[in-house]
Scaffold this motif. Structure first.
Motif, PDB file in Angstrom:
ATOM      1  N   PRO A 138       0.789  -1.243   0.000  1.00 33.02           N
ATOM      2  CA  PRO A 138       0.000   0.000   0.000  1.00 33.02           C
ATOM      3  C   PRO A 138       0.823   1.295   0.000  1.00 33.02           C
ATOM      4  CG  PRO A 138      -0.281  -1.194   2.076  1.00 33.02           C
ATOM      5  CD  PRO A 138       0.598  -2.025   1.210  1.00 33.02           C
ATOM      6  N   GLY A 139       2.104   1.256   0.357  1.00 31.17           N
ATOM      7  CA  GLY A 139       2.948   2.449   0.250  1.00 31.17           C
ATOM      8  C   GLY A 139       2.418   3.650   1.012  1.00 31.17           C
ATOM      9  N   VAL A 140       2.391   4.812   0.337  1.00 34.83           N
ATOM     10  CA  VAL A 140       1.951   6.038   1.021  1.00 34.83           C
ATOM     11  C   VAL A 140       0.465   6.004   1.371  1.00 34.83           C
ATOM     12  CG1 VAL A 140       3.730   7.580   0.090  1.00 34.83           C
ATOM     13  CG2 VAL A 140       1.579   7.269  -1.161  1.00 34.83           C
ATOM     14  N   TYR A 141      -0.251   5.023   0.826  1.00 34.96           N
ATOM     15  CA  TYR A 141      -1.691   4.903   1.132  1.00 34.96           C
ATOM     16  C   TYR A 141      -1.954   3.904   2.252  1.00 34.96           C
ATOM     17  CZ  TYR A 141      -1.811   7.299  -3.317  1.00 34.96           C
ATOM     18  OH  TYR A 141      -1.583   8.201  -4.326  1.00 34.96           O
ATOM     19  N   SER A 142      -0.895   3.498   2.981  1.00 30.40           N
ATOM     20  CA  SER A 142      -1.027   2.439   3.988  1.00 30.40           C
ATOM     21  C   SER A 142      -2.138   2.704   5.003  1.00 30.40           C
ATOM     22  CB  SER A 142       0.305   2.241   4.728  1.00 30.40           C
ATOM     23  OG  SER A 142       1.271   1.682   3.865  1.00 30.40           O
ATOM     24  N   ALA A 143      -2.249   3.929   5.496  1.00 31.64           N
ATOM     25  CA  ALA A 143      -3.228   4.232   6.558  1.00 31.64           C
ATOM     26  C   ALA A 143      -4.660   4.144   6.066  1.00 31.64           C
ATOM     27  CB  ALA A 143      -2.962   5.616   7.139  1.00 31.64           C
ATOM     28  N   ARG A 144      -4.870   4.407   4.793  1.00 24.14           N
ATOM     29  CA  ARG A 144      -6.244   4.425   4.251  1.00 24.14           C
ATOM     30  C   ARG A 144      -6.392   3.479   3.056  1.00 24.14           C
ATOM     31  NH1 ARG A 144      -3.188   8.738   3.335  1.00 24.14           N
ATOM     32  NH2 ARG A 144      -2.985   9.634   1.262  1.00 24.14           N
ATOM     33  N   TYR A 145      -5.636   2.381   3.100  1.00 24.25           N
ATOM     34  CA  TYR A 145      -5.582   1.466   1.958  1.00 24.25           C
ATOM     35  C   TYR A 145      -6.946   0.876   1.613  1.00 24.25           C
ATOM     36  CZ  TYR A 145      -3.543  -1.996  -1.210  1.00 24.25           C
ATOM     37  OH  TYR A 145      -3.216  -2.750  -2.318  1.00 24.25           O
ATOM     38  N   ALA A 146      -7.736   0.565   2.630  1.00 27.82           N
ATOM     39  CA  ALA A 146      -9.059  -0.037   2.391  1.00 27.82           C
ATOM     40  C   ALA A 146     -10.147   1.021   2.220  1.00 27.82           C
ATOM     41  CB  ALA A 146      -9.410  -0.990   3.533  1.00 27.82           C
ATOM     42  N   GLY A 147      -9.761   2.287   2.108  1.00 31.81           N
ATOM     43  CA  GLY A 147     -10.728   3.376   1.901  1.00 31.81           C
ATOM     44  C   GLY A 147     -10.753   4.343   3.068  1.00 31.81           C
ATOM     45  N   GLU A 148     -11.326   5.510   2.827  1.00 30.48           N
ATOM     46  CA  GLU A 148     -11.444   6.508   3.887  1.00 30.48           C
ATOM     47  C   GLU A 148     -12.215   5.926   5.076  1.00 30.48           C
ATOM     48  OE1 GLU A 148      -9.950   9.462   3.960  1.00 30.48           O
ATOM     49  OE2 GLU A 148      -9.105   9.098   1.980  1.00 30.48           O
TER      50      GLU A 148
END
Length: 196
Positions: free
Chosen positions: A81-91
């Motif tokens: 997920p890289g830079v999207y790790s915190a919100r990988y599964a969506g907002e």
């Protein structure tokens, strides 16, 4: 000397405060300040996002700031997920939502699922940016294990271990984690920067 840590994440705050506890720096988190400033993380790298956080909080308080951005890079998922790790599964997703998504995406790939955690830590005082990077290599497993830690800790087994990070104590985690490496390096640079 007081430094604001640009984070509301209580797990991160606990880890970073423990790294700085015997230094001349007192870490004050946004949580301590009762402030939940929404920061738009628009960077395409961990470094860019960490600098965005540090500058945003510095502009608000005009005090020295440390910040970080970190995440999970999975080899078979082309670095996601890289830079999207915190919100990988969506907002508004939970840590568990993210873990389940990664596990499901890896089902079509053979084991081992090589991965690494990366953390970029920065200091900003209105003039200078000091930056450090830490990494922790390991693999992703098929089921969540352990109740310590946060984020992807329950599905990540570090190289040389048979336990997930979520099965390690905070003391054990702080000896090996990507965040610990980045912030220990940052602490060393800050001691030189302030000549203390």
């Amino acid at each position: 000397m007081k430094i604001i840590f640009a984070s509301q994440n209580t797990g991160k705050v606990r880890e970073v405060k423990s790294i700085f506890e015997n230094s001349n720096f007192e870490i004050i988190s946004l949580y301590d300040l009762g402030n939940n400033i929404e920061i738009d993380e628009t960077g395409s790298t961990f470094s860019e996002n960490a600098v965005i956080k540090a500058k945003t909080i510095y502009d608000y308080y005009k005090e020295p700031v440390i910040a970080d951005d970190s995440g999970l890079i999975v080899e078979q998922l082309d670095g996601r997920p890289g830079v999207y790790s915190a919100r990988y599964a969506g907002e508004k997703c939970t840590f568990e939502d993210n873990n389940i998504k990664v596990i499901n995406e890896l089902k079509e790939f053979p084991e081992p699922h090589k991965a690494k955690f990366v953390c970029t830590a920065v200091f900003y005082d209105g003039k200078n940016i000091i930056e450090t990077v830490g990494e922790l290599k390991g693999k992703i497993i098929k089921e969540q294990r352990g109740n310590n830690g946060f984020g992807y800790d329950p599905i990540f087994v570090p190289d040389g271990y048979d336990k997930t990070i979520a099965e390690l104590s905070l003391e054990e985690k702080n000896k090996i984690s990507h965040r610990a490496e980045a912030f220990n390096k940052l602490l060393a640079k800050l001691k030189r920067y302030f000549k203390i």
